[in-house]
Design an enzyme around this catalytic site. Structure first.
Site, PDB file in Angstrom:
ATOM      1  N   ARG A 152      14.198 -34.591   6.289  1.00 14.41           N
ATOM      2  CA  ARG A 152      13.395 -33.944   7.315  1.00 14.41           C
ATOM      3  C   ARG A 152      12.565 -34.997   8.033  1.00 14.41           C
ATOM      4  O   ARG A 152      11.990 -35.895   7.400  1.00 14.41           O
ATOM      5  CB  ARG A 152      12.451 -32.886   6.716  1.00 14.41           C
ATOM      6  CG  ARG A 152      13.129 -31.625   6.231  1.00 14.41           C
ATOM      7  CD  ARG A 152      13.683 -30.793   7.380  1.00 14.41           C
ATOM      8  NE  ARG A 152      14.203 -29.511   6.942  1.00 14.41           N
ATOM      9  CZ  ARG A 152      15.430 -29.301   6.485  1.00 14.41           C
ATOM     10  NH1 ARG A 152      16.254 -30.328   6.372  1.00 14.41           N
ATOM     11  NH2 ARG A 152      15.825 -28.086   6.138  1.00 14.41           N
ATOM     12  N   GLU A 206      14.410 -30.751  17.579  1.00 17.26           N
ATOM     13  CA  GLU A 206      15.867 -30.612  17.578  1.00 17.26           C
ATOM     14  C   GLU A 206      16.262 -29.380  18.382  1.00 17.26           C
ATOM     15  O   GLU A 206      15.612 -28.342  18.272  1.00 17.26           O
ATOM     16  CB  GLU A 206      16.389 -30.500  16.148  1.00 17.26           C
ATOM     17  CG  GLU A 206      16.122 -31.736  15.305  1.00 17.26           C
ATOM     18  CD  GLU A 206      16.713 -31.653  13.889  1.00 17.26           C
ATOM     19  OE1 GLU A 206      17.432 -30.669  13.610  1.00 17.26           O
ATOM     20  OE2 GLU A 206      16.453 -32.559  13.090  1.00 17.26           O
ATOM     21  N   HIS A 252      21.876 -34.174  13.073  1.00 21.56           N
ATOM     22  CA  HIS A 252      21.606 -33.294  11.934  1.00 21.56           C
ATOM     23  C   HIS A 252      22.908 -32.706  11.378  1.00 21.56           C
ATOM     24  O   HIS A 252      23.107 -31.494  11.323  1.00 21.56           O
ATOM     25  CB  HIS A 252      20.636 -32.172  12.314  1.00 21.56           C
ATOM     26  CG  HIS A 252      19.870 -31.659  11.125  1.00 21.56           C
ATOM     27  ND1 HIS A 252      18.626 -31.078  11.229  1.00 21.56           N
ATOM     28  CD2 HIS A 252      20.171 -31.642   9.792  1.00 21.56           C
ATOM     29  CE1 HIS A 252      18.194 -30.700  10.027  1.00 21.56           C
ATOM     30  NE2 HIS A 252      19.124 -31.053   9.143  1.00 21.56           N
TER      31      HIS A 252
END
Length: 339
Positions: free
Chosen positions: A247, A276, A295
C-alpha cells in the site's frame, strides 16, 4: 430472492472499477434471476459527486477492493443502497459504521486462497527488473542500441523484508534461493517467528540501512501509516532499491520522491500509489529510476474469478434474507475506520 422481490421488482446492481471488462465473464450473474439488473462500470468514478450521481439508482454495489472509497458523506447520498459487497475480507475505504447506521449490509467476497503467490511473484518481477535494469535495456534495444549498463547480481546482496506474514515469507524464500542474505522486520515480529521462516530479525533502522533492496509486505493500518518515514528512507544506501507491492500509505511519499530525484536511493519498484488510477501527469511517471506497474499484485484470472463468484453468492444470500460474510456487525475489529 423472495424477500427482495416482496420489496422491489427489480434489484439494480452496480459492479464498479471493472477496468479490464472481466467481471461479466468471470461469474454467473444471470444466476441471480430475471429480477436482477447488473451494470458494469469500466471507467473509474473520480469523485464523490460523480459517484453519487452514477450510483444513486442502485440497490447493490460491488466494490473492487479499495479502488473506490465509500466515506459517510457518499453513503448518505445513496438513498437506495442496501447492500455493499467488497471483494476481499477487509476494506479500510468503506465507513462500516455509517453503513450500519443506514441499515446497509457490507459483505465480503474472498479471492483465491493463493492470491499472495501472485503478489510475491510481482514483487520479484520488480526486484529483478531493477537489479537487471530491464526497462532501460529494453528501451535501448528498441532504439537500435546495445548494452548500456552493467547489471548487478543478486547473490550475496541483502534483501530486507518488511512484514513477514504469508506474502513476506514467500518473497524471503525466493531471496534465499537466489543466494541472498535475507533479514526481516515488522513492528510485532519476534525472533522466534523470524527463525521459523529461516531469516534473521533486525530492527527497523538496520533493515533500511543495510539492505540492498527492501520489499514491503505490511498491512496498512493506523499503526503502519507512513512507517517507512523520511528517517528510514534517508538511512538507505544510495545503491539500494525500495519495492512496494502493498500500500502506498506505508511510505512517506514526499520523502521517497526526494530520494528518487536526488539520488538518495538508486530506484524503486512501485505497484501502488496514493491516488489510483495514477494520474497521467503524476511526477513519478517521469523518473528514470523507477519501474511502475498499475496495481497488478492481486490481478489474476483466478483471484478475480473467486472475487466475482463470491460476490454473486453474497448478493443471492442477502436477497434471500440470509446475508453471509457480513463485515459491519457491531464489535467487529476495524469497525468504522476509513482510510
Amino acid at each position: 430472492m423472495e424477500l427482495y422481490a416482496s420489496v422491489r421488482t427489480i434489484m439494480k446492481i452496480a459492479v464498479l472499477d471493472d477496468y479490464l471488462d472481466s467481471a461479466r465473464r468471470l461469474a454467473d450473474w444471470e444466476s441471480l434471476g430475471a429480477g436482477a439488473q447488473v451494470s458494469f462500470f469500466r471507467e473509474y468514478l473520480a469523485d464523490d459527486d460523480a459517484r453519487a450521481q452514477a450510483l444513486a439508482p442502485f440497490d447493490v454495489v460491488v466494490a473492487m477492493r479499495e479502488r473506490t472509497p465509500f466515506p459517510a458523506a457518499l453513503i448518505e447520498r445513496l438513498p437506495r443502497l442496501r447492500l455493499l459487497v467488497t471483494t476481499g475480507m477487509r476494506n479500510n475505504s468503506i465507513d462500516m459504521a455509517a453503513c450500519r447506521t443506514r441499515g446497509i449490509d457490507v459483505c465480503g467476497a474472498p479471492g483465491s486462497p493463493d492470491s499472495a503467490g501472485a503478489t510475491a511473484e510481482l514483487a520479484w518481477a520488480l526486484i529483478l527488473a531493477l537489479f537487471k535494469r530491464i526497462p532501460r535495456e529494453h528501451a535501448t534495444m528498441v532504439a537500435g542500441g546495445w548494452q548500456s549498463a552493467m547489471p548487478e547480481p543478486l547473490a550475496a546482496k541483502r534483501l530486507g523484508v518488511a512484514g513477514l506474514g504469508n506474502l513476506g515469507q514467500r518473497v524471503a524464500r525466493v531471496g534465499q534461493a537466489m543466494g541472498m542474505d535475507v533479514v526481516a522486520w515488522s513492528p510485532n515480529l519476534t525472533d522466534a517467528r523470524a527463525a521459523e521462516a529461516g531469516v534473521a530479525r533486525v530492527d527497523k533502522h538496520t533493515l533500511f540501512a543495510t539492505s540492498d533492496v527492501v520489499s514491503l509486505h505490511l498491512v496498512l493500518s493506523a499503526a503502519t501509516c507512513e512507517v517507512v518515514d523520511a528517517e528510514a528512507i534517508a538511512a538507505m544506501k544510495p545503491t539500494a532499491f525500495l519495492v512496494n507491492t502493498s500500500r502506498a500509505g506505508l511510505v512517506d511519499q514526499q520523502a521517497l520522491m526526494r530520494a528518487l530525484r536526488d539520488g538518495g536511493i538508486a530506484g524503486a519498484g512501485l505497484d501502488v500509489y496514493p491516488e489510483e488510477p495514477l494520474p497521467a501527469d503524476d511526477p513519478v511517471r517521469g523518473l528514470p529510476n523507477v519501474v511502475l506497474t498499475p496495481h497488478l499484485g492481486y490481478v489474476t484470472p483466478q483471484n478475480f474469478g473467486a472475487f466475482y463468484c463470491n460476490a454473486v453468492e453474497a448478493i443471492a444470500a442477502w436477497a434471500a434474507g440470509q446475508p453471509i460474510r457480513v463485515l459491519n456487525k457491531l464489535g467487529m475489529a476495524g469497525d468504522g475506520r476509513t482510510r
